[in-house]
Design an enzyme around this catalytic site. Structure first.
Site: not given
Ligand code: BG6
Ligand code: MG
Length: 214
Positions: A8-10, A16, A44-45, A48, A113-117, A144, A168-169
């Site tokens: 996982d990233l964040d 983050t 967390k995890g 968005r 990672s669930a993050s689009r970023n 997740k 994972e955290d």
């Molecule tokens: C996860 C974070 O990795 O990504 C969440 O733990 C976050 O807090 C999720 O909401 C989605 O991130 P993003 O960058 O796509 O808004």
């Molecule tokens: Mg995380």
């Protein structure tokens, strides 16, 4: 034997979790919705839009789908401008060495990672090239705690799930790893991450020699 580690990233490779918190907090303050660190644990995890839904549980008023999309986009602007300032110094201690050691040991490295970023953040942190595969959260059916994103990463790495370790955290993330049939290393509090096979206080405690025997 472990053939791949899927991170996982964040909150695992960089702090983050706090940056996400600050961006949501700014939005929540702007719309007058109470938000604190305890509610943040539940984010967390979580992706968005689901995070926004959790925050809006305390809202006095209803928002339309279009309004929710605007709120989520606004939070994302705050978040992106914050991570745009990130650099290699924002990696948690030990991460750069761990990625080098894994590569040297011939272990495949994935990101789930669930993050689009995530791609932007990996670039900013200077570790984009360290990953053999970065799973796309937009391309999986269920977020997740469903196992989908970990399974997608394993498949792209061509490693069977039982030979993967997930790191994972988040509670939702540990659940996703276990449902994928992988070994789970939690980063954080053992009391919080009860389903993890092992919990480390920080990623710096990750011992690659222990891991190979895992
Ligand atoms: C996860 C974070 O990795 O990504 C969440 O733990 C976050 O807090 C999720 O909401 C989605 O991130 P993003 O960058 O796509 O808004
Ligand atoms: Mg995380």
């Amino acid at each position: 034997r472990c053939q791949a580690v899927i991170f996982d990233l964040d909150g695992v490779l960089t702090d983050t979790a706090h940056t996400h918190y600050q961006a949501w907090k700014r939005l929540a303050d702007e719309i007058g919705v109470p938000f604190d660190h305890q509610i943040n644990e539940r984010l967390k995890g979580v992706d968005r839009m689901s995070s926004l839904e959790i925050i809006l549980e305390r809202s006095q008023r209803q928002y339309s789908t279009a309004e929710k999309q605007q709120l989520a986009a606004r939070k994302n602007q705050y978040y992106v401008s914050a991570i745009s300032q990130f650099g290699p110094d924002d990696l948690f201690p030990g991460v750069a060495k761990l990625l080098r050691d894994l590569r040297q040991a011939g272990i495949r490295i994935g990101l789930a990672s669930a993050s689009r970023n995530a791609p932007l953040l990996l670039q900013r942190l200077g570790i984009a090239a360290a990953f053999d595969h970065v799973a796309d959260p937009a391309a999986v059916a269920f977020p997740k705690p469903a196992p989908d994103i970990f399974l997608a990463a394993a498949q792209a790495l061509a490693v069977p799930a039982e030979a993967c370790i997930g790191v994972e955290d988040a509670v939702a993330g540990i659940q996703a790893i276990k449902r994928a049939g992988m070994a789970a290393i939690g980063i954080g509090e053992p009391a919080q991450l009860v389903d993890a096979d092992r919990v480390l206080a920080t990623i710096a405690d990750f011992d690659i020699h222990q891991l190979i025997a895992f």
